[in-house]
Write a protein that holds these residues in place. Structure first.
Motif, PDB file in Angstrom:
ATOM      1  N   ALA A 298       0.832  -1.212   0.000  1.00  0.00           N
ATOM      2  CA  ALA A 298       0.000   0.000   0.000  1.00  0.00           C
ATOM      3  C   ALA A 298       0.862   1.255   0.000  1.00  0.00           C
ATOM      4  O   ALA A 298       0.538   2.240  -0.673  1.00  0.00           O
ATOM      5  CB  ALA A 298      -0.942   0.002   1.197  1.00  0.00           C
ATOM      6  N   GLU A 299       1.970   1.231   0.728  1.00  0.00           N
ATOM      7  CA  GLU A 299       2.869   2.384   0.754  1.00  0.00           C
ATOM      8  C   GLU A 299       3.541   2.586  -0.604  1.00  0.00           C
ATOM      9  O   GLU A 299       3.634   3.705  -1.093  1.00  0.00           O
ATOM     10  CB  GLU A 299       3.946   2.197   1.824  1.00  0.00           C
ATOM     11  CG  GLU A 299       3.402   2.235   3.241  1.00  0.00           C
ATOM     12  CD  GLU A 299       4.431   1.797   4.250  1.00  0.00           C
ATOM     13  OE1 GLU A 299       4.712   2.593   5.163  1.00  0.00           O
ATOM     14  OE2 GLU A 299       4.953   0.677   4.138  1.00  0.00           O
ATOM     15  N   ARG A 300       4.000   1.495  -1.217  1.00  0.00           N
ATOM     16  CA  ARG A 300       4.620   1.611  -2.555  1.00  0.00           C
ATOM     17  C   ARG A 300       3.598   2.066  -3.583  1.00  0.00           C
ATOM     18  O   ARG A 300       3.905   2.843  -4.477  1.00  0.00           O
ATOM     19  CB  ARG A 300       5.264   0.288  -2.960  1.00  0.00           C
ATOM     20  CG  ARG A 300       6.551  -0.010  -2.222  1.00  0.00           C
ATOM     21  CD  ARG A 300       7.266  -1.217  -2.778  1.00  0.00           C
ATOM     22  NE  ARG A 300       6.524  -2.442  -2.641  1.00  0.00           N
ATOM     23  CZ  ARG A 300       6.747  -3.369  -1.708  1.00  0.00           C
ATOM     24  NH1 ARG A 300       7.701  -3.218  -0.827  1.00  0.00           N
ATOM     25  NH2 ARG A 300       6.007  -4.454  -1.669  1.00  0.00           N
ATOM     26  N   ASP A 301       2.359   1.581  -3.461  1.00  0.00           N
ATOM     27  CA  ASP A 301       1.297   1.974  -4.396  1.00  0.00           C
ATOM     28  C   ASP A 301       0.980   3.459  -4.314  1.00  0.00           C
ATOM     29  O   ASP A 301       0.549   4.062  -5.286  1.00  0.00           O
ATOM     30  CB  ASP A 301       0.019   1.171  -4.138  1.00  0.00           C
ATOM     31  CG  ASP A 301       0.114  -0.264  -4.602  1.00  0.00           C
ATOM     32  OD1 ASP A 301       1.063  -0.599  -5.344  1.00  0.00           O
ATOM     33  OD2 ASP A 301      -0.761  -1.061  -4.213  1.00  0.00           O
ATOM     34  N   ALA A 302       1.199   4.073  -3.158  1.00  0.00           N
ATOM     35  CA  ALA A 302       0.878   5.484  -2.963  1.00  0.00           C
ATOM     36  C   ALA A 302       1.943   6.417  -3.528  1.00  0.00           C
ATOM     37  O   ALA A 302       1.708   7.615  -3.647  1.00  0.00           O
ATOM     38  CB  ALA A 302       0.693   5.763  -1.463  1.00  0.00           C
TER      39      ALA A 302
END
Length: 142
Positions: free
Chosen positions: A42-46
């Motif tokens: 989720a952090e990389r996707d953001a």
């Protein structure tokens, strides 16, 4: 790791709103290899740039949402596939793929032109690798 809230990003996952707090060094030129390894999907996707992570065998293990959106490729069709042979053949050359073979410690940013499955697109690539991590990364800034 001390986290600073630089951006508050909201993501929807399973009809639940999540607050994602990113580490302070999250821009294209300063995010560290260890930061990428410590981040969840989720952090990389953001992040506002594409991230592709792969093992020594070049099999894709990480493909963030930004790269999926920009490339038009579904992560389900990319994860588990050899990156330079099947996903990004236009990077299978001395400027990108060969550098991962020749340089065990790598952190370099340079302009590049993507040509596969699209009209030529100018981007900036950042290549990241170290012998101490299981993955190598290509970051793509459009």
């Amino acid at each position: 790791m001390l986290l600073q809230i630089i951006k508050c990003l909201r993501a929807r996952r399973a009809n639940e709103e999540l607050l994602i707090v990113l580490p302070k060094n999250v821009d294209f030129e300063t995010v560290g290899l260890y930061d990428l390894e410590a981040m969840g999907s989720a952090e990389r996707d953001a992040l506002p740039f594409g991230i592709v992570g792969f093992g020594v065998d070049t099999i894709v293990q990480v493909y963030n949402a930004t790269e999926a959106r920009m490339s038009g490729l579904d992560p389900a069709t990319v994860i588990g596939v050899p990156f330079f042979d099947a996903v990004a053949q236009c990077m299978n050359n001395f400027m990108v793929a060969q550098r991962f073979e020749d340089e065990p410690e790598l952190d370099d940013v340079f302009p590049y032109v993507l040509t596969l499955r699209m009209r030529p697109t100018k981007v900036r690539l950042r290549l990241l690798a170290t012998a101490q991590t299981p993955r190598r990364y290509v970051l793509i800034q459009r």
